[in-house]
Design an enzyme around this catalytic site. Structure first.
Site, PDB file in Angstrom:
ATOM      1  N   GLY A 136     -36.321 109.660  -6.926  1.00 57.50           N
ATOM      2  CA  GLY A 136     -36.102 110.028  -8.330  1.00 57.50           C
ATOM      3  C   GLY A 136     -35.561 111.444  -8.446  1.00 57.50           C
ATOM      4  O   GLY A 136     -35.233 111.904  -9.537  1.00 57.50           O
ATOM      5  N   SER A 143     -39.338 123.652  -8.488  1.00 60.90           N
ATOM      6  CA  SER A 143     -40.460 123.367  -7.600  1.00 60.90           C
ATOM      7  C   SER A 143     -40.166 123.634  -6.120  1.00 60.90           C
ATOM      8  O   SER A 143     -39.882 124.767  -5.742  1.00 60.90           O
ATOM      9  CB  SER A 143     -40.829 121.903  -7.851  1.00 60.90           C
ATOM     10  N   ALA A 183     -35.813 104.063  -4.139  1.00 61.20           N
ATOM     11  CA  ALA A 183     -34.806 105.072  -4.457  1.00 61.20           C
ATOM     12  C   ALA A 183     -35.525 106.349  -4.859  1.00 61.20           C
ATOM     13  O   ALA A 183     -36.514 106.298  -5.599  1.00 61.20           O
ATOM     14  CB  ALA A 183     -33.936 104.585  -5.604  1.00 61.20           C
TER      15      ALA A 183
HETATM   16  C1  16G Z   1     -41.300 114.803  -8.271  1.00 57.49           C
HETATM   17  C2  16G Z   1     -42.641 114.451  -8.834  1.00 57.49           C
HETATM   18  C3  16G Z   1     -43.608 114.132  -7.708  1.00 57.49           C
HETATM   19  C4  16G Z   1     -43.072 113.058  -6.812  1.00 57.49           C
HETATM   20  C5  16G Z   1     -41.685 113.415  -6.341  1.00 57.49           C
HETATM   21  C6  16G Z   1     -41.050 112.235  -5.667  1.00 57.49           C
HETATM   22  C7  16G Z   1     -43.771 115.412 -10.763  1.00 57.49           C
HETATM   23  C8  16G Z   1     -44.255 116.667 -11.401  1.00 57.49           C
HETATM   24  N1  16G Z   1     -43.168 115.579  -9.586  1.00 57.49           N
HETATM   25  O1  16G Z   1     -41.341 115.990  -7.545  1.00 57.49           O
HETATM   26  O2  16G Z   1     -44.812 113.697  -8.296  1.00 57.49           O
HETATM   27  O3  16G Z   1     -43.889 112.880  -5.695  1.00 57.49           O
HETATM   28  O4  16G Z   1     -40.873 113.734  -7.465  1.00 57.49           O
HETATM   29  O5  16G Z   1     -39.772 112.563  -5.306  1.00 57.49           O
HETATM   30  O6  16G Z   1     -43.911 114.319 -11.282  1.00 57.49           O
HETATM   31  P1  16G Z   1     -38.731 111.462  -4.876  1.00 57.49           P
HETATM   32  O7  16G Z   1     -38.605 110.481  -6.028  1.00 57.49           O
HETATM   33  O8  16G Z   1     -37.483 112.213  -4.607  1.00 57.49           O
HETATM   34  O9  16G Z   1     -39.271 110.796  -3.660  1.00 57.49           O
END
Ligand code: 16G
Length: 522
Positions: free
Chosen positions: A493, A59, A491
């Site tokens: 993800g 992505s 945290a």
């Molecule tokens: C991923 C998720 C997105 C979320 C982002 C948060 C999907 C397809 N993508 O890119 O929705 O906003 O993680 O990232 O679910 P973070 O946990 O690093 O803040």
């Protein structure tokens, strides 16, 4: 399963199937991609042979990263109860351990041939990981169809088409045909022939190729691509794309240099075209971001406005946001649009699931991930409706066409952006008036490195911490000092970091609040 040895697992692995599948540096993903082929095949077997999708993409992450993600039969994400098994398999090191895990799982199911559809983005590690995924599928005597380079949502669409014949033709061309036919019809019945022009920064990713293909087969869409260089994969997401624009709250570098056109609508996709943000530069040359919150309110205004014209139809409409949604957007939705707002943790799978509870479920993360889902009850009520006059007939037809226009499987930059342009046209809204629907509260997002991000556990849709003990109380105390103050810590993800979000009535206050919460957290 001997190809297990072709893709050795590194010693002491800690792979984890996160919000967006497995995501690491491309050269660390060989064993994971192979095992993802196996997991996808097992998932297909578990559903009695339904087609499952695998997308190879990271992505918005840098070009040397990559990822593998599994798509369920109706185009949804892999169910969460499969994640522990995915993690277990990805972290098996010895063949004996690996074989046992696979055979234990297989023992639960009948003997069926799995079918997997695969696509990838434009990264240079893609072909190598594709081969590993295929080897995984073949190890379980599965069949596969390789669709080459596609956007993530296109692969979700194709997966769904294989399992739901009413959804469309399971091919890239089928995707374009459906989009063009639906857009043409909506425009036609509302007295228009084409959409207004828009400049789209496609992050030097696959979205650029796909928009150019669309442009070569239709005149009704008016997309002008910038940052569309897919010949140089090392330029993917560099100084451009939805994440760059949203995180830095500024124009892609090329527009900063060349100078944007005032009042013209721009959009940015991410590297696999599953999220989109829009923006423009106003009369005083100020950059104005129209993010996921704004897209949600625009689409809600369109749908809400159309539904008001057929008051006999009673449907449950809901908007789903995350803690990152700007407080002003939530207030605008509740007080002006009069639509209830619900919150879920970050990650498409959570929002999508919640949105399915409504006849019209509109969900967008502020970062531009989102879509609108319509229930079977919505379709039935509208199909059965006896329109009293031409105006009502037009309204009902438009409402029904929106189901085909907006990708029901997952958030999709191309479909979402088309829906945005349709909404602007049908509601006769200018870019300026869209931008002035409400005034965003100043907000800041910080990324902190901590010793162990897994210590940070949240509740209430990630808006409050339950661990480390006592930290939330301290945050509450700080937040209480600021007008319209709001802050939360969670945290990440997708990265080894903790994120701190802060929002307050003024820019300086917001920055002070953010700094204070960061100090408490680190
Ligand atoms: C991923 C998720 C997105 C979320 C982002 C948060 C999907 C397809 N993508 O890119 O929705 O906003 O993680 O990232 O679910 P973070 O946990 O690093 O803040």
């Amino acid at each position: 399963m001997q190809s297990f040895y072709t893709y050795p697992t590194p010693p002491d692995p800690h792979y984890s199937y996160g919000t967006a599948g497995f995501r690491y540096l491309g050269d660390q993903l060989g064993s994971v991609a192979f095992k993802t082929g196996i997991i996808a095949a097992l998932r297909s077997i578990s559903t009695g042979g339904k087609t499952i999708g695998v997308v190879i993409t990271a992505s918005h992450n840098p070009p040397d990263h990559n990822g593998v993600k599994i798509v369920d039969p109706m185009g949804e994400m892999l169910p969460q109860d499969w994640e522990p098994f995915a993690n277990q398999l990805a972290n098996t090191v010895s063949f004996a351990e690996f074989e046992k895990a696979v055979n234990d799982r297989l023992a639960n199911y009948k003997d069926v041939t799995p079918h997997i559809v695969i696509a990838r983005d434009t990264r240079s590690s893609g072909p190598r990981l594709l081969k590993a995924v295929i080897d995984g599928i073949l190890a379980l005597k599965g069949k596969y169809t390789d669709f080459g380079k596609l956007t993530t949502p296109q692969l979700h669409y194709i997966t769904r088409c294989y399992n739901d014949k009413t959804f469309g033709q399971p091919s890239e061309q089928g995707y374009y045909d459906k989009l063009i036919a639906t857009t043409t019809k909506i425009l036609q019945i509302n007295g228009y022939t084409k959409l207004d022009p828009i400049t789209v920064d496609t992050a030097n990713g696959i979205g650029g190729d796909q928009l150019r293909k669309l442009d070569s087969i239709t005149d009704i869409l008016n997309f002008h691509v910038i940052n569309g260089d897919t010949d140089h994969p090392d330029r993917l997401n560099i100084d451009c794309g939805a994440d760059y624009v949203k995180t830095n709250q500024k124009l892609p570098a090329v527009l900063q240099k060349e100078g944007p056109e005032q009042g013209h609508l721009y959009a940015s996709f991410d590297g696999d075209a599953d999220r989109v943000v829009c923006y423009y530069v106003d009369e005083s040359d100020k950059f104005r971001l129209l993010d996921g919150d704004r897209i949600a309110t625009l689409l809600a205004s369109l749908i809400g406005g159309l539904l008001k014209k057929v008051p006999k139809i009673k449907l449950k409409v809901g908007i789903v946001q995350t803690a990152y949604a700007n407080g002003s957007s939530t207030e605008f939705i509740e007080s002006k649009l009069k639509i209830p707002v619900y919150f879920t943790p970050t990650g498409v799978k959570h929002l999508h699931q919640k949105a399915l509870e409504f006849d019209v479920g509109i969900y967008f993360e502020a970062n531009g991930h989102g879509t609108v889902v319509f229930s079977p009850n919505y379709v039935k009520q509208l199909r059965d409706y006896q329109a009293a006059d031409e105006e009502e007939k037009k309204t009902v037809e438009t409402l029904l066409l929106l189901v085909d226009l907006i990708n029901q499987a997952v958030g999709d930059s191309i479909c979402d952006l088309t829906a945005v342009l349709v909404a602007l046209k049908l509601t006769k809204k200018s870019v300026y008036s869209w931008g002035n629907d409400y005034k965003e509260l100043p907000n800041r997002l910080y990324k902190l490195s901590v010793k162990d991000r897994f210590l940070f556990k949240t509740t209430d849709a990630e808006r409050r911490l339950v661990s480390p003990k006592g930290l939330q109380e301290k945050i509450d105390e700080v937040v209480g000092k600021y007008e319209k103050g709001r802050s939360f810590v969670r945290a990440s993800g997708t990265e080894d970091a903790v994120r701190v979000y802060a929002e307050a009535s003024g820019t300086e206050e917001c920055e002070r609040l953010g700094k204070e919460v960061c100090e408490l957290t680190s």
